[in-house]
Enzyme design. Structure first.
Site, PDB file in Angstrom:
ATOM      1  N   HIS A  41      24.360  45.187 -13.957  1.00  0.00           N
ATOM      2  CA  HIS A  41      25.584  44.384 -13.998  1.00  0.00           C
ATOM      3  C   HIS A  41      26.470  44.866 -15.135  1.00  0.00           C
ATOM      4  CE1 HIS A  41      23.947  41.833 -10.981  1.00  0.00           C
ATOM      5  NE2 HIS A  41      22.854  41.690 -11.679  1.00  0.00           N
ATOM      6  N   HIS A  74      14.777  45.348  -9.786  1.00  0.00           N
ATOM      7  CA  HIS A  74      14.372  44.051  -9.210  1.00  0.00           C
ATOM      8  C   HIS A  74      13.362  44.208  -8.077  1.00  0.00           C
ATOM      9  CE1 HIS A  74      17.214  41.795 -11.425  1.00  0.00           C
ATOM     10  NE2 HIS A  74      18.279  42.060 -10.728  1.00  0.00           N
ATOM     11  N   CYS A  96      10.765  47.914 -11.504  1.00  0.00           N
ATOM     12  CA  CYS A  96      10.124  47.832 -12.819  1.00  0.00           C
ATOM     13  C   CYS A  96       8.613  47.620 -12.614  1.00  0.00           C
ATOM     14  CB  CYS A  96      10.710  46.661 -13.603  1.00  0.00           C
ATOM     15  SG  CYS A  96       9.935  46.490 -15.209  1.00  0.00           S
ATOM     16  N   GLU A 126      15.189  39.424  -7.357  1.00  0.00           N
ATOM     17  CA  GLU A 126      13.783  39.723  -7.707  1.00  0.00           C
ATOM     18  C   GLU A 126      12.836  38.766  -6.970  1.00  0.00           C
ATOM     19  OE1 GLU A 126      12.634  39.695 -11.972  1.00  0.00           O
ATOM     20  OE2 GLU A 126      10.752  38.851 -11.238  1.00  0.00           O
ATOM     21  N   THR A 167      10.210  37.361 -13.565  1.00  0.00           N
ATOM     22  CA  THR A 167      10.029  37.951 -14.909  1.00  0.00           C
ATOM     23  C   THR A 167      10.964  37.352 -15.956  1.00  0.00           C
ATOM     24  OG1 THR A 167      11.556  39.738 -14.362  1.00  0.00           O
ATOM     25  CG2 THR A 167       9.215  40.194 -14.063  1.00  0.00           C
ATOM     26  N   CYS A 195       8.463  38.466 -18.409  1.00  0.00           N
ATOM     27  CA  CYS A 195       8.583  39.690 -19.198  1.00  0.00           C
ATOM     28  C   CYS A 195       8.995  39.346 -20.624  1.00  0.00           C
ATOM     29  CB  CYS A 195       9.622  40.595 -18.557  1.00  0.00           C
ATOM     30  SG  CYS A 195      10.030  41.990 -19.580  1.00  0.00           S
ATOM     31  N   ASN A 225      22.617  35.929 -18.965  1.00  0.00           N
ATOM     32  CA  ASN A 225      21.739  36.330 -20.068  1.00  0.00           C
ATOM     33  C   ASN A 225      22.540  36.644 -21.336  1.00  0.00           C
ATOM     34  OD1 ASN A 225      19.156  36.087 -19.022  1.00  0.00           O
ATOM     35  ND2 ASN A 225      19.343  38.017 -17.910  1.00  0.00           N
ATOM     36  N   SER A 267      22.117  44.881 -19.932  1.00  0.00           N
ATOM     37  CA  SER A 267      22.900  45.803 -19.103  1.00  0.00           C
ATOM     38  C   SER A 267      23.859  46.650 -19.941  1.00  0.00           C
ATOM     39  CB  SER A 267      23.708  45.007 -18.078  1.00  0.00           C
ATOM     40  OG  SER A 267      22.837  44.301 -17.250  1.00  0.00           O
TER      41      SER A 267
HETATM   42 FE1  F3S Z   1      11.377  44.977 -16.286  1.00  0.00          FE
HETATM   43 FE2  F3S Z   1      11.403  43.089 -18.066  1.00  0.00          FE
HETATM   44 FE3  F3S Z   1      13.507  44.585 -17.768  1.00  0.00          FE
HETATM   45  S1  F3S Z   1      10.581  42.960 -16.025  1.00  0.00           S
HETATM   46  S2  F3S Z   1      13.484  45.147 -15.629  1.00  0.00           S
HETATM   47  S3  F3S Z   1      11.483  45.273 -18.490  1.00  0.00           S
HETATM   48  S4  F3S Z   1      13.514  42.401 -18.190  1.00  0.00           S
END
Ligand code: F3S
Length: 285
Positions: A41, A74, A96, A126, A167, A195, A225, A267
């Site tokens: 993005h 995603h 990922c 995702e 995540t 994550c 975010n 991003s």
């Molecule tokens: Fe992967 Fe975590 Fe980024 S799941 S895409 S490292 S926010």
């Protein structure tokens, strides 16, 4: 003269960096490629990729036979891979690894006769991709939704349930679901698949903002975010500026500041962070 400090976790997370690099390399090597869905993005990065010949497509039908297609971080559901293979395209998978792990958990859970329960935003790409690795997925956005699903059929409390999380979900949403399921379900297992990259970035931004009289948050103003990152900084720093590029920073911004902090959303590429840092350093002289 203000001191400028950049957060170590500012910018791309590992998964996004990997996907963008793959698109860049593929476009250079092959003279072009397709990216299925929005790979990142950030309009500046997308424009750079387009200039290299990487074009965004929004559906499998738009991928040309023989073309190379990049799957974004995603991920995609199983059916999308099958459709792409049927079209005879080359697939380069930038899902990922943290997301691939979730696909494997839900697929194996179903094979073992368990019911996957995905905790996340139902229409997030995702989440729809994770659901695409199950034949009968259940998606709940939080504990309230879980409660609704459980009361719809009393038998559900005794099903073998396997919980995974989107995540980027928050710790509170996940913990509330785990708490509820542990209390009410008789055979539930939990895989905490949140994550750490997002929470690490937020914690570091919060720590840095505490030490700064001005905090600059770089990212897309529409990204939730990035907005969240700015909010976290505002809790402890009197002056927080949310910008997309160095040009958005007012020249007077530095004049009153002693210590200036920089952080950036997932991003934001390193070259934009450097551009902002360089501009600040110049104005600071
Ligand atoms: Fe992967 Fe975590 Fe980024 S799941 S895409 S490292 S926010």
């Amino acid at each position: 003269m203000a001191e400028v400090r950049v957060a170590k976790s500012a910018g791309f997370c590992y998964g996004v960096e990997r996907a963008v690099k793959l698109a860049e390399e593929t476009a250079r090597e092959k003279g072009g490629c397709a990216m299925l869905g929005s790979i990142i993005h950030n309009v500046h990065v997308v424009a750079e990729l387009e200039a290299l010949g990487a074009r965004q497509v929004d559906s499998v039908e738009e991928v040309r036979p023989g073309e190379t297609v990049i799957i974004r971080s995603h991920g995609e559901g199983r059916a999308v891979y099958d459709q792409l293979r049927a079209r005879g395209v080359e697939i380069l998978d930038a899902t990922c690894p943290n997301v691939t792990r979730i696909h494997q958990i839900v697929a194996q859970a179903e094979q073992a006769g368990r019911q996957p329960v995905i905790v996340g935003t139902p229409d997030h790409p995702e989440v729809t991709a994770i659901a695409g690795w199950c034949s009968h997925p259940v998606v709940v956005s939080g504990a309230e939704e879980l409660e609704k699903w459980l009361v719809q059929d009393e038998k559900r409390r005794n099903l073998p349930l396997t919980f995974v999380s989107q995540t980027t979900s928050t710790r509170k949403i996940w913990d509330d679901c785990v708490k509820k399921a542990k209390k009410e379900c008789t055979n539930a297992e939990f895989f905490d698949t949140i994550c750490g990259a997002t929470s690490k970035r937020q914690e570091e931004a919060h720590r840095l903002a505490q030490q700064c009289s001005l905090m600059v948050v770089i990212g897309d103003g529409k990204s939730s975010n990035t907005k969240r990152l700015a909010e976290i900084c505002k809790e402890v720093c009197p002056d927080v500026r949310l910008i997309e590029r160095a040009a958005d920073l007012e020249p007077s911004a530095l004049s009153q500041a002693n210590v200036v902090g920089i952080t950036a959303g997932a991003s934001t590429p390193a070259w934009i962070i450097k551009e902002v840092y360089d501009k600040m350093s110049e104005e600071n002289m």
